[in-house]
Enzyme design. Structure first.
Site, PDB file in Angstrom:
ATOM      1  N   HIS A 162      45.289  21.439  20.193  1.00  0.00           N
ATOM      2  CA  HIS A 162      45.817  20.724  21.356  1.00  0.00           C
ATOM      3  C   HIS A 162      47.063  21.459  21.799  1.00  0.00           C
ATOM      4  CE1 HIS A 162      47.519  17.583  23.883  1.00  0.00           C
ATOM      5  NE2 HIS A 162      48.661  17.809  23.257  1.00  0.00           N
ATOM      6  N   THR A 217      39.980  24.257  27.916  1.00  0.00           N
ATOM      7  CA  THR A 217      39.665  23.061  27.134  1.00  0.00           C
ATOM      8  C   THR A 217      38.231  23.106  26.622  1.00  0.00           C
ATOM      9  OG1 THR A 217      41.262  21.773  28.387  1.00  0.00           O
ATOM     10  CG2 THR A 217      39.588  20.542  27.188  1.00  0.00           C
ATOM     11  N   ASN A 247      37.568  21.117  19.667  1.00  0.00           N
ATOM     12  CA  ASN A 247      38.102  22.378  20.156  1.00  0.00           C
ATOM     13  C   ASN A 247      39.328  22.903  19.406  1.00  0.00           C
ATOM     14  OD1 ASN A 247      40.223  20.952  21.286  1.00  0.00           O
ATOM     15  ND2 ASN A 247      39.413  21.054  23.352  1.00  0.00           N
ATOM     16  N   ARG A 255      49.097  27.895  26.890  1.00  0.00           N
ATOM     17  CA  ARG A 255      47.763  27.432  27.294  1.00  0.00           C
ATOM     18  C   ARG A 255      46.803  28.612  27.457  1.00  0.00           C
ATOM     19  NH1 ARG A 255      46.624  22.181  27.438  1.00  0.00           N
ATOM     20  NH2 ARG A 255      45.183  22.437  29.150  1.00  0.00           N
ATOM     21  N   PHE A 310      35.576   9.628  26.393  1.00  0.00           N
ATOM     22  CA  PHE A 310      35.688  10.414  25.163  1.00  0.00           C
ATOM     23  C   PHE A 310      36.910  10.047  24.315  1.00  0.00           C
ATOM     24  CE2 PHE A 310      37.395  12.851  28.768  1.00  0.00           C
ATOM     25  CZ  PHE A 310      38.716  13.044  28.362  1.00  0.00           C
ATOM     26  N   ARG A 330      40.610  28.973  21.234  1.00  0.00           N
ATOM     27  CA  ARG A 330      39.359  28.230  21.413  1.00  0.00           C
ATOM     28  C   ARG A 330      38.167  29.166  21.612  1.00  0.00           C
ATOM     29  NH1 ARG A 330      42.098  23.789  25.335  1.00  0.00           N
ATOM     30  NH2 ARG A 330      42.857  22.377  23.718  1.00  0.00           N
TER      31      ARG A 330
END
Length: 141
Positions: free
Chosen positions: A108, A84, A105, A78, A50, A95
């Site tokens: 980062h 993710t 998404n 996070r 990816f 997200r």
């Protein structure tokens, strides 16, 4: 410190979520990312299938790069961002609220203090602001 990068359409919302948690914004800039720079940023993922999609996505429009500081900012950041895979992100996370597909998404976030240090050096070679919020004594012991 922790590095974050994301689409420009959600700037106020994302800043608000980190500020409400008590983190301090130390660096902020809007940039158009060049391919070579994107490849450096994602160098650790260059062998993944990816990789090219990540590079294409990040260079497709401007990015807001930020540096946040605070106790546990990488771990807690996070959690604010979410998993993710947006399908696994809880509602209320960035997200979970604003992303649908893993390749798109929205945001980062550094996955460790070591990664954050590398990413901050890459995105903010000029350094970050040295200041402390007046709220600091109300948030931290």
């Amino acid at each position: 410190m922790s590095f974050r990068g994301f689409s420009v359409d959600l700037v106020g919302e994302i800043i608000s979520r980190f500020e409400k948690k008590g983190f301090i914004l130390k660096g902020l800039k809007l940039v158009n990312v060049e391919r070579h720079f994107a490849e450096q940023h994602y160098a650790d993922l260059s062998a993944k299938p990816f990789f090219n999609g990540l590079v294409e996505y990040i260079i497709s429009g401007p990015v807001v790069a930020m540096v946040w500081e605070g106790k546990g900012v990488v771990t807690t950041g996070r959690k604010i961002i979410g998993a993710t895979n947006p399908a696994e992100s809880a509602p209320g996370t960035i997200r979970g609220d604003f992303a649908v597909e893993i390749g798109r998404n929205v945001i980062h976030g550094s996955d460790s203090v070591e990664s954050a240090s590398k990413e901050i050096a890459l995105w903010f070679p000029e350094g970050v602001a040295n200041w402390q919020s007046s709220l600091h004594p109300w948030i931290y012991e």
